[in-house]
Design an enzyme around this catalytic site. Structure first.
Site, short mmCIF file in Angstrom:
data_model
loop_
_atom_site.label_atom_id
_atom_site.label_comp_id
_atom_site.label_asym_id
_atom_site.label_seq_id
_atom_site.Cartn_x
_atom_site.Cartn_y
_atom_site.Cartn_z
N LYS A 125 -108.98 -19.27 -17.22
CA LYS A 125 -109.27 -18.21 -16.05
C LYS A 125 -107.82 -17.79 -15.78
O LYS A 125 -106.90 -18.35 -15.73
CB LYS A 125 -109.91 -18.88 -14.65
CG LYS A 125 -111.36 -19.30 -15.10
CD LYS A 125 -111.97 -19.65 -13.67
CE LYS A 125 -113.37 -20.25 -14.00
NZ LYS A 125 -113.98 -20.88 -12.69
N HIS A 128 -104.11 -16.71 -10.19
CA HIS A 128 -104.08 -15.65 -9.35
C HIS A 128 -103.30 -15.71 -8.05
O HIS A 128 -102.65 -16.78 -8.20
CB HIS A 128 -105.56 -15.24 -9.15
CG HIS A 128 -106.21 -16.63 -8.43
ND1 HIS A 128 -105.92 -17.23 -7.03
CD2 HIS A 128 -107.32 -17.37 -8.75
CE1 HIS A 128 -106.78 -18.15 -6.73
NE2 HIS A 128 -107.54 -18.52 -7.84
N HIS A 131 -103.18 -19.11 -6.28
CA HIS A 131 -102.39 -20.21 -7.19
C HIS A 131 -100.83 -20.15 -6.97
O HIS A 131 -100.03 -20.92 -6.88
CB HIS A 131 -102.79 -20.11 -8.86
CG HIS A 131 -104.08 -20.56 -8.84
ND1 HIS A 131 -105.02 -19.84 -9.52
CD2 HIS A 131 -104.87 -21.53 -8.69
CE1 HIS A 131 -106.36 -20.03 -9.65
NE2 HIS A 131 -106.06 -21.40 -9.24
N1 ARG Z 1 -108.35 -25.76 -9.63
C1 ARG Z 1 -108.55 -25.60 -8.16
C2 ARG Z 1 -108.55 -24.06 -8.09
O1 ARG Z 1 -108.15 -23.37 -8.71
C3 ARG Z 1 -107.39 -26.28 -7.28
C4 ARG Z 1 -107.38 -27.73 -7.19
C5 ARG Z 1 -106.65 -28.25 -6.31
N2 ARG Z 1 -106.50 -29.86 -6.27
C6 ARG Z 1 -107.32 -30.86 -6.16
N3 ARG Z 1 -107.06 -31.85 -6.42
N4 ARG Z 1 -108.81 -30.36 -6.07
O2 ARG Z 1 -109.17 -23.88 -7.01
#
Ligand code: ARG
Length: 565
Positions: A125, A128, A131
């Site tokens: 993905k 963005h 992030h």
């Molecule tokens: N991959 C998730 C996202 O893009 C964020 C992860 C954040 N860290 C966690 N331990 N949940 O929204």
């Protein structure tokens, strides 16, 4: 030389109290006319059963003179301390000269580990703007904690497992083109992923197929796993390009898939602790009592979920790193997710559940019309960085066309502007991405701070004082402008501690803007180049100290400062 400690000692003796009770109450007055340090007596009113101004008056009468203060004065409920200027400036500047880039370090967190989970984009993905915020905020916190003595550990909790991969495989098998993916990497993957969602609405049987691919992945099917690995590689290439430009590395890239073989035991543990309940075929932890919807642990087909992986990851991290705190930097919309599974960890009986901290942040909105319309709704991270760098280059072309290495400097200025803009307000506020405002050499921007740094470097080059002589006549820099710069420099260590306590990097970015503004006042009123040797030397020492603090403050924020711009 610790003026605050000295003031605390004097007050403690006069009021017959402990230093510890006093020291945290001492503040730095907003207006320097009220002194360099002030002790407000309001908090003592209750214990001493006296009106605050009365307490202040009595302390003022009993307090012993100290040669570290030029004057101690009582105004209403305050005891105000005016530092001895010569001692003060020589203390601050002398310390910067000795410590150099280590100036501002402290040992508040000595012996403690802090895990920071940030960036964490999802494989296949797009990376963005959310992030980007997570990356930039997380990285700043990582550096701030290190600087105050903690050992920070950065974890990129990559979204590399879950239902989306079953869908990706189906999409790829239907419309995928290996060459296109290799050429356009994540762009192509997200194109077919979007297409999948459009088609699956009409043909729900596609979701069944996606589920069966996910099961295959879970069972280690060779084809499924090799496609998954390939998606990961393709995505990591893009993510690494962005991290390289931002100058960011992680101590661990253990993503969600890392916990695949660790979750059974955790689910078992939740079950043993009698927390697991069946609901519509799924396994949940009921959180009604805590006014939250249930936390999903296992899907009806036995598959694990995002919270299951987070709970397993937390338990693993506690064992592996024995953290004093574990921070999770994500957008505000994940609030509930974290509140739910933090509660589950607490219900499992882990007292360290209270050391898990969600660090939420607000959204990003794009002012720049070029960016928001270019690619439809997905704004690619690299486009954002590129347009910032492009604009920085235009500004440099206009202001300083003969600058050597223009492209390299534009990269630092453009990227620095994006980072600084992101870190300039309280995290929870939304960020407006407005290139014109961000990339301005004046105003509260990254380029302004970088520009001040470059000015300091240029002054030091012109005076030939890149190395400051140890013999400084500090009397020369006791004027109000120099004092003000030194006061601010002297606050650096405390600002970093405050930033860590609140998990707010803006405390550092705003501090740097203040420092630059004060430097500007100093520079306008104090001639450096062309003064006599002693004056030049003393003032150059101030410039050197400003330069040193800007450099280290900016590098804490993740921003490089070019020597010329
Ligand atoms: N991959 C998730 C996202 O893009 C964020 C992860 C954040 N860290 C966690 N331990 N949940 O929204």
């Amino acid at each position: 030389m610790d003026f605050k400690m000295e003031a605390a000692k004097a007050i403690a003796a006069a009021a017959n109290m402990n230093i510890d009770e006093i020291i945290d109450i001492i503040e730095v007055p907003a207006d320097t006319k009220m002194g360099d340090l002030a002790f407000p007596c309001f908090k003592l009113a209750k214990t001493l059963r006296k009106a605050p101004p009365m307490i202040a008056k009595e302390i003022g009468e009993k307090i012993e003179k100290s040669n570290m203060f030029e004057k101690i004065e009582v105004v209403n409920a305050y005891v105000n301390f005016y530092v001895d200027k010569l001692k003060f400036v020589s203390g601050v500047i002398g310390e910067v000269l000795v410590k150099g880039e280590k100036y501002g370090e402290s040992n508040v967190g000595e012996g403690k580990n802090i895990v920071i989970d940030y960036s964490s984009p999802n494989i296949a993905k797009p990376f963005h703007v959310g992030h980007l915020r997570s990356t930039v905020i997380g990285n700043a916190l990582y550096n701030i904690y290190n600087k105050i003595g903690y050992h920070s550990i950065s974890v990129n909790h990559l979204g590399d497992w879950g239902t989306q991969f079953g869908k990706m495989i189906v999409a790829y098998k239907l419309w995928g083109d290996k060459e296109a993916v290799e050429r356009d990497d994540v762009k192509e993957l997200s194109r077919i992923y979007v297409k999948y969602h459009e088609e699956a609405e009409k043909k729900p049987e596609m979701d069944d197929e996606a589920r069966s691919w996910l099961v295959k992945m879970q069972n280690g099917d060779e084809e499924a796993i090799s496609l998954w690995k390939w998606f990961c590689e393709i995505s990591m290439k893009e993510f690494n390009r962005i991290y390289d430009r931002l100058g960011i590395k992680f101590d661990s890239y253990a993503g969600e898939s890392f916990y695949n073989d660790k979750m059974d035991a955790v689910v078992e543990e939740i079950r043993e602790k009698n927390l697991l309940k069946e609901s519509e075929g799924a396994q949940i932890v009921d959180l009604e009592e805590y006014n939250m919807p249930p936390c999903l642990i296992l899907r009806s087909d036995g598959g694990t979920l995002y919270p299951t992986r987070d709970i397993s990851a937390a338990i693993y991290r506690k064992k592996e790193y024995d953290f004093a705190k574990c921070l999770y930097v994500t957008a505000l919309d994940q609030n509930l997710h974290f509140a739910q599974w933090f509660k589950v960890v607490e219900l499992m009986g882990y007292d360290w559940a209270s050391d898990l901290v969600h660090i939420p942040f607000g959204l990003v909105s794009l002012q720049d019309s070029k960016l928001s319309t270019r690619k439809g709704h997905v704004v690619l991270m690299e486009d954002i960085l590129n347009s910032a760098v492009e604009r920085a280059l235009n500004v440099i072309e206009e202001k300083n066309p003969d600058l050597p290495d223009k492209e390299k400097i534009a990269e630092k200025v453009g990227i620095g502007a994006v980072i600084f803009n992101d870190l300039y307000n309280s995290r929870i506020k939304n960020v407006v991405f407005d290139l014109e405002r961000m990339i301005n050499f004046i105003g509260e921007t990254g380029p302004y701070v970088q520009y001040t740094y470059a000015r300091c470097c240029s002054i030091l080059r012109k005076t030939g004082k890149e190395k400051i002589s140890e013999e400084i006549d500090y009397k020369i820099i006791t004027d109000e402008n120099s004092m003000q710069v030194c006061r601010t420099i002297g606050q650096f260590e405390q600002k970093l501690i405050d930033a860590a306590n609140k998990n707010e990097p803006y405390i550092v970015s705003r501090y740097l803007v203040d420092l630059c503004q004060e430097f500007s006042g100093f520079y306008d009123n104090n001639r450096i180049v062309g003064s006599d040797e002693d004056t030049m030397n003393a003032r150059a020492a101030v410039v050197y100290a400003v330069k040193t603090v800007i450099k280290s403050g900016m590098s804490i924020l993740g921003i490089d400062c070019p020597e010329q711009m």
